[in-house]
Motif scaffolding. Structure first.
Motif, PDB file in Angstrom:
ATOM      1  N   GLN A 174       0.949  -1.087   0.083  1.00 51.17           N
ATOM      2  CA  GLN A 174       0.015  -0.028   0.053  1.00 51.17           C
ATOM      3  C   GLN A 174       0.951   1.305   0.108  1.00 51.17           C
ATOM      4  O   GLN A 174       0.588   2.082  -0.729  1.00 51.17           O
ATOM      5  CB  GLN A 174      -0.942  -0.145   1.148  1.00 51.17           C
ATOM      6  CG  GLN A 174      -2.054  -1.092   0.985  1.00 51.17           C
ATOM      7  CD  GLN A 174      -2.964  -1.290   2.377  1.00 51.17           C
ATOM      8  OE1 GLN A 174      -2.543  -0.966   3.278  1.00 51.17           O
ATOM      9  NE2 GLN A 174      -4.303  -1.774   2.036  1.00 51.17           N
ATOM     10  N   VAL A 188       2.657   1.454  -3.453  1.00 49.26           N
ATOM     11  CA  VAL A 188       1.943   1.918  -4.223  1.00 49.26           C
ATOM     12  C   VAL A 188       1.472   3.565  -4.343  1.00 49.26           C
ATOM     13  O   VAL A 188       1.446   4.238  -5.373  1.00 49.26           O
ATOM     14  CB  VAL A 188       0.452   1.106  -4.634  1.00 49.26           C
ATOM     15  CG1 VAL A 188      -0.651   1.882  -5.232  1.00 49.26           C
ATOM     16  CG2 VAL A 188       0.784  -0.277  -5.016  1.00 49.26           C
ATOM     17  N   LYS A 189       1.659   4.076  -3.122  1.00 55.64           N
ATOM     18  CA  LYS A 189       1.277   5.464  -2.960  1.00 55.64           C
ATOM     19  C   LYS A 189       2.374   6.228  -3.380  1.00 55.64           C
ATOM     20  O   LYS A 189       2.202   7.265  -4.207  1.00 55.64           O
ATOM     21  CB  LYS A 189       1.024   5.744  -1.380  1.00 55.64           C
ATOM     22  CG  LYS A 189      -0.360   5.647  -0.991  1.00 55.64           C
ATOM     23  CD  LYS A 189      -0.534   6.137   0.582  1.00 55.64           C
ATOM     24  CE  LYS A 189      -1.574   5.511   1.231  1.00 55.64           C
ATOM     25  NZ  LYS A 189      -1.467   4.920   2.577  1.00 55.64           N
ATOM     26  N   GLY A 196       4.467   4.991  -5.804  1.00 50.69           N
ATOM     27  CA  GLY A 196       4.715   4.718  -7.276  1.00 50.69           C
ATOM     28  C   GLY A 196       6.120   3.995  -7.200  1.00 50.69           C
ATOM     29  O   GLY A 196       6.672   4.239  -8.320  1.00 50.69           O
ATOM     30  N   GLU A 226      -1.923  -6.957 -10.841  1.00 49.14           N
ATOM     31  CA  GLU A 226      -2.817  -5.716 -10.376  1.00 49.14           C
ATOM     32  C   GLU A 226      -1.856  -4.504 -10.338  1.00 49.14           C
ATOM     33  O   GLU A 226      -2.511  -3.327 -10.472  1.00 49.14           O
ATOM     34  CB  GLU A 226      -3.277  -6.151  -9.011  1.00 49.14           C
ATOM     35  CG  GLU A 226      -4.375  -7.326  -9.192  1.00 49.14           C
ATOM     36  CD  GLU A 226      -4.932  -7.448  -7.740  1.00 49.14           C
ATOM     37  OE1 GLU A 226      -5.957  -8.502  -7.465  1.00 49.14           O
ATOM     38  OE2 GLU A 226      -4.605  -6.743  -6.786  1.00 49.14           O
ATOM     39  N   VAL A 227      -0.738  -4.587  -9.945  1.00 51.33           N
ATOM     40  CA  VAL A 227       0.079  -3.438  -9.670  1.00 51.33           C
ATOM     41  C   VAL A 227       0.883  -2.915 -10.778  1.00 51.33           C
ATOM     42  O   VAL A 227       2.101  -2.042 -10.620  1.00 51.33           O
ATOM     43  CB  VAL A 227       0.810  -3.437  -8.241  1.00 51.33           C
ATOM     44  CG1 VAL A 227      -0.129  -3.541  -7.165  1.00 51.33           C
ATOM     45  CG2 VAL A 227       1.714  -4.389  -8.265  1.00 51.33           C
ATOM     46  N   ASP A 254       1.043  -1.368 -13.487  1.00 48.78           N
ATOM     47  CA  ASP A 254       1.270   0.093 -13.805  1.00 48.78           C
ATOM     48  C   ASP A 254       1.373   1.049 -12.755  1.00 48.78           C
ATOM     49  O   ASP A 254       1.160   2.096 -12.835  1.00 48.78           O
ATOM     50  CB  ASP A 254      -0.215   0.353 -14.674  1.00 48.78           C
ATOM     51  CG  ASP A 254      -1.334   0.164 -13.758  1.00 48.78           C
ATOM     52  OD1 ASP A 254      -1.308  -0.391 -12.723  1.00 48.78           O
ATOM     53  OD2 ASP A 254      -2.366   0.596 -14.047  1.00 48.78           O
ATOM     54  N   LYS A 255       1.849   0.601 -11.516  1.00 50.38           N
ATOM     55  CA  LYS A 255       2.046   1.475 -10.371  1.00 50.38           C
ATOM     56  C   LYS A 255       3.397   1.593  -9.858  1.00 50.38           C
ATOM     57  O   LYS A 255       3.620   2.221  -8.865  1.00 50.38           O
ATOM     58  CB  LYS A 255       0.987   0.817  -9.299  1.00 50.38           C
ATOM     59  CG  LYS A 255      -0.362   0.557  -9.641  1.00 50.38           C
ATOM     60  CD  LYS A 255      -1.279   1.283  -8.814  1.00 50.38           C
ATOM     61  CE  LYS A 255      -2.741   1.044  -9.198  1.00 50.38           C
ATOM     62  NZ  LYS A 255      -3.122   1.158 -10.605  1.00 50.38           N
TER      63      LYS A 255
END
Ligand code: NAP
Length: 259
Positions: free
Chosen positions: A124, A127-128, A130, A169-170, A172-173
């Motif tokens: 988490q 992802v915040k 990047g 899921e991630v 593109d993050k």
């Protein structure tokens, strides 16, 4: 600022070699395992040799919510974890009907639940921001059901499936999750799993923890989704897709042997 790598199961085997690799790259470290003495000795060695900062968290990750306690500790220290390596894990050898539930319950908690909670909490934040890289240590045992290691290989099938799905899921993050899949490797694993009678660790194919760690580090840094160590292991796990499933289980039983 130096990047920080958090490595679980860093007191021995593959995790210890991963700690050495990150330290040599100049990364600060957070080392997690139960053996405080071993972790403190490693901290002293790596800080002195590489001029990095090493923080030790002595924790039994098979206790529910231990991953949350680790996360809370690093958050309170205001540390940004750039690399999360979920490596702590163990196996159990023998027929499911005979093996002890307490050990299996601990294994499920450590290999799956602690790894999943750790991934969620740090992912988490990554992802915040990047950015960030995660390595989840699975096994070649993740690719087929394995009599004599039924629960262990099922936990590793979970790690592989979970890691591949969340990596997608991630994707593109700016974050990647690599499932590292070692075959038999010389570490404390064989003794911890009580595998004295198994054929698995008898051949010349058994890898060193250092070679597995080096391979896994490169795979994580290049963002590979699945990294199977060793060309024979690679052929083995892929060939099982073209063989009837009941035959795969029979072959696995022969390869692993029984008590
Ligand atoms: N060796 C192999 O043949 C092989 C093959 C495929 C996959 N793997 C996987 O590779 C990973 C690393 O294992 P290894 O082979 O390096 O074995 P290892 O030498 O036995 O190391 C296991 C590490 O996990 C830690 N650990 C065990 N239980 C723990 C707990 N309850 N809480 C916190 N830490 C715990 C141990 O530290 P403490 O005892 O100090 O807690 C140790 O640092 C595992 O996930 C294993 O399943 C190994």
């Amino acid at each position: 600022m130096k990047p920080t790598a958090l490595i679980t199961g860093a007191s021995n085997g593959i995790g210890l070699e991963l700690a050495r690799i990150h330290a040599a790259k100049g990364d600060n470290l957070i080392l997690v395992a139960r053996s405080t003495d071993k972790l403190m000795a490693l901290k002293a060695e790596l800080e002195q040799k590489h001029g990095i900062s090493v923080h030790v968290i002595a924790k039994d990750l098979s206790v529910p919510d231990a991953s949350k306690a680790v996360y809370d500790e690093t958050t309170a220290m205001n540390v940004k974890v750039d690399y999360l390596i979920n490596n702590a894990g163990f196996g159990d050898y023998g027929m499911f009907v005979d093996n002890k539930w307490d050990k299996e319950a601990q294994m499920i908690q450590l290999n799956m639940t602690a790894l999943t909670q750790m991934t969620k909490l740090y992912l988490q934040d990554m992802v915040k921001r990047g950015s960030g890289r995660i390595m989840n240590v699975a096994s070649t045992g993740a690719f087929q059901p394995a009599p004599s290691m039924a629960v262990y290989c099922a936990t590793k099938a979970y790690v592989l499936s979970f890691s591949e799905a969340v990596n997608n899921e991630v994707s593109d993050k700016g974050v990647s999750i690599t499932a590292l899949c070692p075959g038999a490797t010389t570490t404390g694993f064989e003794a911890a799993a009580d595998m004295g009678n198994s054929n698995l660790f008898k051949g010349s194919m058994v890898a060193s923890a250092k070679s597995v760690a080096e391979y896994g580090y490169k795979a994580m840094m290049s963002g590979e989704a699945v990294a199977v160590h060793g060309w024979m292991n690679y052929i083995m796990v892929n060939s099982s897709r073209f063989v009837p499933r009941n035959l795969v289980v029979k072959i696995a039983r022969k390869v692993i042997g029984s008590k």
